[in-house]
Scaffold this active site. Structure first.
Site, PDB file in Angstrom:
ATOM      1  N   ARG A  90       0.847  -1.187   0.000  1.00 41.33           N
ATOM      2  CA  ARG A  90       0.000   0.000   0.000  1.00 41.33           C
ATOM      3  C   ARG A  90       0.886   1.241   0.000  1.00 41.33           C
ATOM      4  O   ARG A  90       2.063   1.179   0.379  1.00 41.33           O
ATOM      5  CB  ARG A  90      -0.911   0.013   1.232  1.00 41.33           C
TER       6      ARG A  90
ATOM      7  N   LYS B 120      -1.850  -2.846   7.517  1.00 40.45           N
ATOM      8  CA  LYS B 120      -3.252  -2.783   7.911  1.00 40.45           C
ATOM      9  C   LYS B 120      -3.545  -3.892   8.908  1.00 40.45           C
ATOM     10  O   LYS B 120      -3.176  -5.045   8.704  1.00 40.45           O
ATOM     11  CB  LYS B 120      -4.141  -2.933   6.673  1.00 40.45           C
TER      12      LYS B 120
ATOM     13  N   HIS C 176      -3.499   2.692  -5.466  1.00 40.78           N
ATOM     14  CA  HIS C 176      -3.935   1.368  -5.012  1.00 40.78           C
ATOM     15  C   HIS C 176      -4.175   0.429  -6.192  1.00 40.78           C
ATOM     16  O   HIS C 176      -4.185  -0.798  -6.015  1.00 40.78           O
ATOM     17  CB  HIS C 176      -5.211   1.492  -4.173  1.00 40.78           C
TER      18      HIS C 176
ATOM     19  N   ARG D 269      -1.529  -2.132  -6.559  1.00 40.61           N
ATOM     20  CA  ARG D 269      -1.675  -3.297  -5.681  1.00 40.61           C
ATOM     21  C   ARG D 269      -2.653  -4.295  -6.294  1.00 40.61           C
ATOM     22  O   ARG D 269      -2.397  -5.507  -6.283  1.00 40.61           O
ATOM     23  CB  ARG D 269      -2.151  -2.820  -4.307  1.00 40.61           C
TER      24      ARG D 269
ATOM     25  N   HIS E  40      -3.811 -10.102   3.597  1.00 38.21           N
ATOM     26  CA  HIS E  40      -5.243 -10.271   3.841  1.00 38.21           C
ATOM     27  C   HIS E  40      -5.481 -11.296   4.947  1.00 38.21           C
ATOM     28  O   HIS E  40      -4.855 -12.364   4.950  1.00 38.21           O
ATOM     29  CB  HIS E  40      -5.949 -10.746   2.566  1.00 38.21           C
TER      30      HIS E  40
ATOM     31  N   TYR F 201      -9.780 -10.914  -6.895  1.00 37.75           N
ATOM     32  CA  TYR F 201      -8.864 -10.692  -8.010  1.00 37.75           C
ATOM     33  C   TYR F 201      -8.949 -11.774  -9.080  1.00 37.75           C
ATOM     34  O   TYR F 201      -8.334 -11.646 -10.139  1.00 37.75           O
ATOM     35  CB  TYR F 201      -7.421 -10.584  -7.495  1.00 37.75           C
TER      36      TYR F 201
END
Length: 462
Positions: A277, A302, A408, A411, A434, A443
């Site tokens: 990120r 995150k 983003h 990414r 994640h 994705y």
């Protein structure tokens, strides 16, 4: 040799020089009140290089002068931008120096942007639980300071991210305004329900936004007021909307990379090559890079999780050269009496001398020394993430992409291209950080042909 009219008679050639420069300023609509300052900046540069002709100046000389300007803590971000713009118009549009079109003017113009006291990097440093209570617009802090102090304590005990804290506080303030600043204890399930319906019907927010508001109020009542909400009944909910992320093709990524140079170009390549990120990239420190194992440690991503991503072989040499440049910049900062980097408060207490150690320095430092927004200490922070965000958007427009491209998007493209190349989805999940693999599954929408691999009947017609 100075060409300042205040220090010596103006020769005809000098008069022609300044007239040409003023004409360029007019062409680019520089306000008349600002033109003397632009001229002053050019004069300062000339005076700093006595005996050197402007047409013989090199990019290295420009960078060195900008770096020296950045060591002046009294120089504000807008003043540095103006100096950069003055030289950009001089070398690129008046003198038309060959190197000027490739020079990273945007990095020097925008790289000095201060973090601000609410920036995620520094927002929780040097604070007490009632810090920010008197901030304009903070209705909870202004009207109910004791409740605000409990909110800050509760959300930090829960170890929620600073962005979550700011988001929750925003929704609580909106909730209080909606109910005419009533005491929080006097509002309950019915008031929450009417507020959520107002968001859907009047404000036309998305389902995700409404859910975020509900989460904020559930936390507020349960953890701050200690009055957990019961059944809030039925209320209008927006129709669920599943957004498919924008993904660039490899050709489109190559177009963007070909147009980005300097530090911005290195950061853009690193983000696409690792899936980081933008804030994770901006906050990298020297010690996070491991060239022997060809890996980069992303710290406190995150969800406050560390992870390891591969260092692209194509960037190893560039990163080593960039670190050598950061080494020189850090040495200059130390010589000038600076050189202490921001460290989280607990880490700074544990290692009081670490702030000046090279390994703790940011990999992508800002272009100027600036006061810390909380403590006032003069230091060089990391580059502001908006510099890269703007660079990506600007480049996407320049190369003619019609997709909505943000930082983003790199990414999203990293994840999709890995899956297209046959990488295991669990591996991609780990690289992205994640928690749930279903987040990574989104994705897979571009794998194979578009539209789920279905061939259009139009293509079957002879």
């Amino acid at each position: 040799m100075s060409i300042d009219p205040d220090t010596q008679p103006i020769s005809p050639s000098v008069e022609r020089f300044w007239k040409r420069y003023i004409d360029v300023l007019k062409l680019f609509h520089i306000p008349e009140r600002s033109r003397p300052w632009y001229r002053k900046h050019v004069q300062e540069f000339i005076d700093a290089h006595p005996g050197a002709k402007l047409r013989t100046q090199t990019p290295e000389a420009i960078e060195h002068w900008f770096a020296k300007q950045g060591l002046n803590p009294q120089l504000s971000a807008w003043q540095l931008r103006q100096k950069v713009d003055a030289l950009r118009l001089l070398f690129r549009h008046m003198l038309k120096s060959g190197w000027a079109s490739e020079f990273d003017w945007d990095h020097w113009a925008e790289g000095g942007q201060p973090l601000g006291d609410r920036h995620p990097t520094v927002a929780r440093s040097y604070e007490t639980t009632n810090a920010g209570a008197d901030r304009p617009g903070n209705l909870l802090g202004n009207a109910f300071p004791k409740v605000y102090a409990r909110f800050i304590a509760a959300i930090r005990v829960a170890d929620l991210a600073i962005n979550t804290e700011q988001s929750y506080l925003g929704w609580i303030n909106r909730f209080l305004r909606f109910h005419k600043s009533s005491l929080p204890e006097d509002c309950a399930e019915q008031e929450v329900s009417s507020f959520l319906e107002h968001l859907a019907v009047r404000r036309k927010v998305s389902g995700a936004t409404q859910a975020q508001a509900l989460n904020a109020l559930v936390f507020f009542y349960a953890r701050v007021l200690e009055k957990p909400l019961g059944d809030i009944g039925t209320f209008k909910r927006p129709k669920p909307y599943k957004r498919i992320p924008t993904v660039l093709s490899r050709r489109e990524v190559a177009q963007i990379l070909a147009r980005t140079q300097g530090m911005s170009g290195l950061m853009v390549r690193l983000m696409y090559g690792t899936g980081m990120r933008v804030m994770e990239c901006a906050r990298l420190r020297i010690l996070d890079l491991d060239f022997d194992y060809r890996q980069i440690t992303v710290r406190a991503g995150k969800g406050k999780k560390d992870r390891v991503v591969p260092m692209p072989d194509a960037l190893a040499g560039h990163l080593k050269r960039h670190i050598a440049w950061v080494t020189d910049k850090h040495a200059e900062d130390l010589k000038a009496g600076f050189g202490a980097v921001y460290l989280p408060e607990a880490l700074e207490r544990k290692y009081p001398n670490a702030a000046k150690e090279f390994r703790w320095q940011y990999l992508f430092p800002a272009t100027r020394i600036a006061p810390d927004p909380r403590s006032g200490v003069l230091r060089r922070h990391h580059i502001h993430q908006s510099v890269i965000q703007r660079a990506v958007r600007k480049t996407a427009v320049e190369v003619g992409l019609t997709k909505r491209v943000t930082s983003h998007t790199l990414r999203h493209s990293f994840a999709t291209h890995l899956l297209e190349s046959g990488s295991d989805i669990r591996t991609v999940q780990e690289l992205l950080g994640h928690t749930d693999v279903t987040t990574t599954m989104i994705y897979t929408h571009v794998l194979g042909k578009g539209g789920g691999g279905v061939t259009s009947p139009l293509d079957r017609l002879e």
